[in-house]
Design a protein around this motif. Structure first.
Motif, PDB file in Angstrom:
ATOM      1  N   SER A  36      21.472   6.368  94.847  1.00  0.00           N
ATOM      2  CA  SER A  36      20.780   7.441  95.565  1.00  0.00           C
ATOM      3  C   SER A  36      20.840   8.748  94.788  1.00  0.00           C
ATOM      4  O   SER A  36      19.855   9.485  94.705  1.00  0.00           O
ATOM      5  N   SER A  54      18.168   9.080  92.091  1.00  0.00           N
ATOM      6  CA  SER A  54      16.772   8.858  92.459  1.00  0.00           C
ATOM      7  C   SER A  54      15.861   9.878  91.788  1.00  0.00           C
ATOM      8  O   SER A  54      16.245  11.034  91.572  1.00  0.00           O
ATOM      9  N   THR A  59      11.624   3.629  96.123  1.00  0.00           N
ATOM     10  CA  THR A  59      11.176   2.859  97.277  1.00  0.00           C
ATOM     11  C   THR A  59       9.687   2.576  97.173  1.00  0.00           C
ATOM     12  O   THR A  59       9.234   1.446  97.392  1.00  0.00           O
ATOM     13  N   PHE A 104      18.166   6.512 100.069  1.00  0.00           N
ATOM     14  CA  PHE A 104      17.552   5.246 100.471  1.00  0.00           C
ATOM     15  C   PHE A 104      17.870   4.890 101.922  1.00  0.00           C
ATOM     16  O   PHE A 104      17.096   4.187 102.575  1.00  0.00           O
ATOM     17  N   ASP A 113      21.028  -0.249 100.949  1.00  0.00           N
ATOM     18  CA  ASP A 113      20.083   0.613 101.662  1.00  0.00           C
ATOM     19  C   ASP A 113      18.681   0.479 101.076  1.00  0.00           C
ATOM     20  O   ASP A 113      17.691   0.400 101.816  1.00  0.00           O
ATOM     21  N   LEU A 114      18.590   0.456  99.745  1.00  0.00           N
ATOM     22  CA  LEU A 114      17.280   0.322  99.112  1.00  0.00           C
ATOM     23  C   LEU A 114      16.691  -1.058  99.389  1.00  0.00           C
ATOM     24  O   LEU A 114      15.500  -1.183  99.688  1.00  0.00           O
ATOM     25  N   ASP A 156      15.201   6.678 103.737  1.00  0.00           N
ATOM     26  CA  ASP A 156      13.939   5.934 103.631  1.00  0.00           C
ATOM     27  C   ASP A 156      13.904   4.777 104.621  1.00  0.00           C
ATOM     28  O   ASP A 156      12.904   4.548 105.303  1.00  0.00           O
ATOM     29  N   ARG A 157      14.993   4.016 104.676  1.00  0.00           N
ATOM     30  CA  ARG A 157      15.061   2.890 105.614  1.00  0.00           C
ATOM     31  C   ARG A 157      14.805   3.363 107.041  1.00  0.00           C
ATOM     32  O   ARG A 157      14.032   2.751 107.787  1.00  0.00           O
TER      33      ARG A 157
END
Length: 378
Positions: free
Chosen positions: A14, A17, A153, A33, A90-91, A36-37
């Motif tokens: 993260s 990024s 992402t 991330f 997470d990604l 984002d999720r």
């Protein structure tokens, strides 16, 4: 605790990024991330997946998978793989939950029809539509359209590839098309395949479109069924089938993790740039398992996806989507006024395409009835 410190050296981090298109004031300190999720889970397109076809149209029964339940299964499988490879969960979860956002109603039939109808206007492909949703079509935040997801992402969304996907369009240039995506994105391709192969076996058995006797001719089913029989010698019927499917998923995950680990060592992959510059994908099944899995895919294509009852619904769906598109194109005043106002900026056909692609099976059928059945309220 900084979770980046627990990741393998070739994982996406993260903190590293490439960031978002638009600067934002955040209300908390969630990692990139994870944020984002969460945005994907809360967007309208994700909720609509509940009523979009996987294989069986929604009204055919409550048991069968939808795009939403499929996405959750991909996320479950993907997280398990990522954890074992020490990658960014997470990604992986964000990409798993986003990978089907751009799917049309009526599964791949809707995609094929829209691509044909849009042939002179840029075509249609659901990965590009997923990216269009998260970059433009969602309207939730002040100051920008879309979800403003991180570059990694969005890259994973556009580079997602399965047996049905055809990436390689000019708009992909923003995401280094000649570079491999992160390992987290590579996981999604096979997690997607593992999920749909196995849940389609379950759904196909439940519907009676395929049988255990037919599956017994496949090597990979023989292997897993024998394993289950040794562990549970008295198990029969549905429970035996469920356990065989479960063991098959576990076997494919184990094989993928082992093969990928061997690839990372063999090619001396020790950072993310080495992943990106490698000439091929590193997340793979072994040759023997891939061969057996290919047999399974061919079986499902032949016996389930081309079953005459699935074909009947496919033909009806082609008619629904074609008639809706043609009616809107010839009579654009049928569309909500807000959509008509977007014609000048995006083009009439693309606006119509976005509208139909965003429909669920249920809403598309309801719209069909409103437009073509004289006694249906409009």
């Amino acid at each position: 605790m900084n979770h980046d410190n627990l990741l393998a050296p070739y994982a996406a981090r993260s903190a590293a990024s490439r960031g978002r298109k638009h600067e934002e004031p955040y209300k908390d300190s969630r990692p990139v991330f994870e944020r984002d999720r969460d945005r994907i889970i809360h967007c309208a397109a994700f909720r609509r997946l509940e009523y979009k076809t996987q294989v069986f149209v929604n009204h055919e029964g409550d048991y069968y998978r939808t795009r939403l339940t499929h996405s959750l299964e991909v996320a479950q499988i993907g997280r398990g793989i990522a954890r074992r490879l020490h990658l960014n969960e997470d990604l992986v979860e964000a990409l798993a939950l986003a990978h089907d956002l751009g799917h049309t109603p009526f599964g791949h039939t809707g995609e094929v029809v829209l691509n044909r109808l849009m042939a002179d206007h840029g075509g249609f492909e659901h990965n590009r539509q997923s990216l269009r949703i998260v970059e433009l079509l969602e309207e939730r935040y002040p100051g920008f359209d879309g979800l403003n997801l991180a570059w990694e992402t969005r890259e994973g969304i556009i580079k997602h590839s399965s047996q049905y996907d055809h990436p390689g369009h000019p708009e992909d240039d923003d995401f280094e098309p000649h570079q491999r995506p992160t390992l987290e994105a590579q996981i999604i391709d096979l997690a997607d395949e593992i999920a749909y192969n196995n849940h389609d076996i379950d759904d196909g058995l439940k519907a009676g479109y395929i049988t255990l006797d037919e599956l017994a001719a496949l090597e990979i089913w023989q292997d897993m069924s024998a394993l289950v029989s040794r562990k549970y010698p008295h198990l029969r019927g549905e429970r035996q089938a469920y356990q065989t499917i479960s063991h098959l998923i576990g076997h494919l995950i184990d094989d993928l993790v082992q093969t990928t680990t061997e690839n990372l060592k063999a090619y001396h992959i020790d950072n993310l740039e080495a992943v990106r510059s490698h000439p091929d994908y590193l997340v793979r099944l072994s040759g023997e398992t891939a061969r057996k899995n290919k047999q399974l895919k061919a079986f499902l294509y032949r016996q389930l996806y081309r079953h005459y009852k699935v074909e009947r619904m496919r033909i009806k769906a082609e008619r629904f989507v074609t008639l809706l598109f043609t009616s809107y194109k010839e009579n654009p005043t049928l569309l909500p006024r807000k959509l008509q106002q977007r014609f000048d900026e995006h083009g009439k056909e693309r606006v119509i395409c976005d509208y139909i692609a965003g429909m669920t099976d249920r809403s598309a059928l309801d719209e069909y009835k409103r437009l073509y059945e004289p006694y249906e309220r409009v």
